[in-house]
Motif scaffolding. Structure first.
Motif, PDB file in Angstrom:
ATOM      1  N   VAL A  34      59.790  39.471 -14.838  1.00 43.15           N
ATOM      2  CA  VAL A  34      60.513  38.255 -14.218  1.00 43.15           C
ATOM      3  C   VAL A  34      61.991  38.317 -14.401  1.00 43.15           C
ATOM      4  N   LYS A  36      64.067  36.220 -12.432  1.00 44.28           N
ATOM      5  CA  LYS A  36      64.847  34.698 -11.928  1.00 44.28           C
ATOM      6  C   LYS A  36      65.873  34.616 -12.650  1.00 44.28           C
ATOM      7  N   TYR A  40      67.428  36.421 -16.042  1.00 45.13           N
ATOM      8  CA  TYR A  40      67.688  35.716 -17.466  1.00 45.13           C
ATOM      9  C   TYR A  40      69.135  36.006 -18.074  1.00 45.13           C
ATOM     10  N   MET A  82      58.061  32.662  -7.270  1.00 46.95           N
ATOM     11  CA  MET A  82      56.969  31.806  -7.850  1.00 46.95           C
ATOM     12  C   MET A  82      57.176  30.232  -7.621  1.00 46.95           C
ATOM     13  N   LYS A 127      48.716  29.171  -6.247  1.00 51.38           N
ATOM     14  CA  LYS A 127      48.882  28.858  -7.665  1.00 51.38           C
ATOM     15  C   LYS A 127      48.033  27.529  -7.747  1.00 51.38           C
ATOM     16  N   ARG A 134      52.588  21.175 -13.193  1.00 52.33           N
ATOM     17  CA  ARG A 134      53.762  21.353 -12.516  1.00 52.33           C
ATOM     18  C   ARG A 134      53.454  21.612 -11.063  1.00 52.33           C
ATOM     19  N   TYR A 161      46.942  32.493  -9.261  1.00 53.78           N
ATOM     20  CA  TYR A 161      47.525  32.605 -10.583  1.00 53.78           C
ATOM     21  C   TYR A 161      47.619  31.048 -11.209  1.00 53.78           C
ATOM     22  N   HIS A 163      49.538  29.023 -14.730  1.00 48.31           N
ATOM     23  CA  HIS A 163      50.824  29.156 -15.976  1.00 48.31           C
ATOM     24  C   HIS A 163      50.376  28.198 -16.934  1.00 48.31           C
ATOM     25  N   ASN A 203      52.295  34.668 -19.630  1.00 47.29           N
ATOM     26  CA  ASN A 203      53.878  34.891 -19.572  1.00 47.29           C
ATOM     27  C   ASN A 203      53.896  35.693 -20.997  1.00 47.29           C
ATOM     28  N   SER A 204      55.087  35.916 -21.405  1.00 39.19           N
ATOM     29  CA  SER A 204      55.246  36.686 -22.663  1.00 39.19           C
ATOM     30  C   SER A 204      54.311  36.485 -23.597  1.00 39.19           C
ATOM     31  N   ARG A 219      52.878  38.320 -16.378  1.00 45.42           N
ATOM     32  CA  ARG A 219      54.050  38.119 -15.814  1.00 45.42           C
ATOM     33  C   ARG A 219      55.035  37.728 -17.123  1.00 45.42           C
ATOM     34  N   ALA A 220      55.888  38.896 -17.359  1.00 47.40           N
ATOM     35  CA  ALA A 220      56.729  38.847 -18.562  1.00 47.40           C
ATOM     36  C   ALA A 220      58.158  38.741 -18.191  1.00 47.40           C
ATOM     37  N   GLY A 221      58.797  37.831 -18.782  1.00 47.33           N
ATOM     38  CA  GLY A 221      60.285  37.674 -18.790  1.00 47.33           C
ATOM     39  C   GLY A 221      60.811  37.741 -20.090  1.00 47.33           C
ATOM     40  N   LEU A 222      61.042  36.798 -21.028  1.00 49.02           N
ATOM     41  CA  LEU A 222      61.795  36.889 -22.253  1.00 49.02           C
ATOM     42  C   LEU A 222      61.343  38.241 -23.036  1.00 49.02           C
ATOM     43  N   TYR A 354      65.725  31.031 -24.109  1.00 48.89           N
ATOM     44  CA  TYR A 354      65.896  31.296 -22.523  1.00 48.89           C
ATOM     45  C   TYR A 354      67.306  30.582 -22.085  1.00 48.89           C
TER      46      TYR A 354
HETATM   47  C1  LIG Z   1      59.413  32.111 -15.985  1.00 47.49           C
HETATM   48  C2  LIG Z   1      58.009  32.442 -15.772  1.00 47.49           C
HETATM   49  C3  LIG Z   1      57.209  33.412 -16.704  1.00 47.49           C
HETATM   50  C4  LIG Z   1      58.006  34.086 -17.386  1.00 47.49           C
HETATM   51  O1  LIG Z   1      57.873  33.303 -18.695  1.00 47.49           O
HETATM   52  P1  LIG Z   1      58.343  34.375 -20.212  1.00 47.49           P
HETATM   53  O2  LIG Z   1      58.294  33.029 -21.047  1.00 47.49           O
HETATM   54  O3  LIG Z   1      59.887  34.350 -20.120  1.00 47.49           O
HETATM   55  O4  LIG Z   1      57.560  35.534 -20.175  1.00 47.49           O
HETATM   56  C5  LIG Z   1      56.209  33.488 -16.002  1.00 47.49           C
HETATM   57  N1  LIG Z   1      55.631  32.840 -15.069  1.00 47.49           N
HETATM   58  C6  LIG Z   1      56.062  31.708 -14.422  1.00 47.49           C
HETATM   59  C7  LIG Z   1      55.434  30.992 -13.334  1.00 47.49           C
HETATM   60  C8  LIG Z   1      57.354  31.766 -14.481  1.00 47.49           C
HETATM   61  O5  LIG Z   1      58.067  30.573 -14.051  1.00 47.49           O
END
Ligand SMILES: *Cc1c(COP(=O)(O)O)cnc(C)c1O
Length: 370
Positions: A34, A36, A40, A82, A127, A134, A161, A163, A203-204, A219-222, A354
């Motif tokens: 991720v 976006k 980060y 997303m 989605k 959401r 997918y 969330h 997510n993470s 889907r990994a961000g943080l 974040y």
């Molecule tokens: C931002 C986001 C993520 C990433 O989340 P992290 O907690 O940072 O891993 C994954 N999926 C969606 C839909 C998001 O908006």
């Protein structure tokens, strides 16, 4: 021109985190990185490039504009948008080869129309809302929505997918319910003859805590940025990617009893030496850290004193013998155990990591290493 304040971005740490997550999910699961909110706060293009180089399979952005920026900078990795794509961004999404998210016929229609006009077939991800409440079609209605999207001749439902709302909560019972609803919705999709190639939910936090949430992709961000998304996964060897550095620009002798900065929120208890740092809340150093945070200077911790200003922060350097203009000061340290980690600062500021990372402002140059 080089500014005394900068965010150092350690791309070797980012690649290390990519490998660490890869080891966690195994070879059969794809990873979406991720990027976006300007990756980060780390720089979306540089982070995206490093992730692609480290074998990340797809990149994720919130809005079309973010995806376009990656393409303009030569990134060819598949990109999932997303958020929903507004009508007037549908053409750009197609032109730049982005993969939009849809939640049913209404969001699919503008994409179908543009794709038909260009005579292309566009992959989209559906989605499904399983409890975040959401974005997404409600799980009970997912099969109908998928059928309507699949009926668009120029769209394919390449992904589905959901969330998770509580994957980072200490005693998370919600994710299991959400994953059960997701599994049911996927069954109904399959019964309707729709078999998305890529199913994803994690997510993470879920990636690191709940292997049953991995499906075909995570889907990994943080975590990619090296910050632990929750206490439960503290032991995962992540390396923070960002540190925040500045230099003392001035020092001020303050007599015992004198106040400093707006509102005189801090008064010197003794004759003191105050250092002025050229960073403020407009750069993303939260005002909530006024009188509460510390910085690292000359190997020691020194307290932030008085109100954090828009462009300046004051620190008490009385116990720092080498205190003088030019001295380097670290505000965020790339060490998960440090009291100056992004996570620790977030705790002090009543924020989440974040917010700290994405809040680092445009005025702060990013310096890339590794
Ligand atoms: C931002 C986001 C993520 C990433 O989340 P992290 O907690 O940072 O891993 C994954 N999926 C969606 C839909 C998001 O908006």
């Amino acid at each position: 021109m080089s500014r005394p304040t900068y965010a150092e971005i350690d791309l070797a740490a980012l690649r290390h985190n990519c490998r660490t997550l890869r080891d966690r999910v195994g070879p059969g699961v794809r990873i979406l990185g991720v990027v976006k909110a300007d990756g980060y706060g780390h720089g979306a293009v540089e982070a995206g490039r490093a992730m692609a180089g480290a074998g990340i399979d797809m990149l994720g952005v919130a809005i079309v504009e973010e995806g376009v920026a990656l393409r303009v900078h030569g990134i060819r990795t598949p990109i999932l948008v997303m958020g929903l794509t507004p009508d007037d961004e549908a053409a750009a999404a197609i032109e730049y080869g982005l993969t939009p998210t849809v939640d049913g016929p209404a969001t699919a229609e503008p994409l179908e129309r543009r794709a038909a006009a260009k005579r292309v077939t566009l992959a989209v991800h559906l989605k499904i809302d399983t409890g975040m409440n959401r974005l997404g079609v409600r799980a009970e209605e997912a099969a109908d929505a998928a059928r309507a999207v699949a009926a668009c001749p120029h769209l394919t439902v390449a992904g589905a997918y959901t969330h998770l709302a509580c994957a980072d909560s200490p005693d998370d019972a919600v994710s299991a319910e959400q994953l059960a609803r997701f599994a049911q919705a996927l069954d109904r999709l399959r019964a309707a003859g729709i078999r998305p190639e890529v199913v994803h939910a994690a997510n993470s936090s879920a990636l690191l805590r709940a292997p049953e949430s991995h499906f075909d992709m995570v889907r990994a961000g943080l975590a990619l940025y090296g910050v632990h998304p929750c206490e439960a996964v503290r032991d995962v060897p992540l390396r923070p990617v960002m540190s925040l550095v500045t230099h003392v620009v001035a020092t001020k002798r303050v007599r015992a009893g004198e106040g400093v900065s707006y509102g005189h929120q801090w008064r010197a208890g003794r004759d003191a030496l105050v250092g002025v740092l050229p960073i403020g809340y407009a750069d993303g150093y939260p005002r909530a850290l006024s009188n509460r945070a510390q910085v690292r200077v000359g190997g020691r911790l020194a307290p932030v004193v008085g109100a954090v200003c828009m462009d300046m922060v004051l620190v008490d350097l009385t116990d720092v013998p080498e205190a003088a203009p030019g001295l380097e000061v670290t505000l965020i340290e790339a060490d998960p155990a440090s009291p100056l980690s992004a996570a620790a600062l977030a705790g002090t500021a009543g924020a989440i990591p974040y917010e700290i990372l994405t809040g680092i402002g445009k005025r702060v140059p990013r310096v890339y290493r590794g």
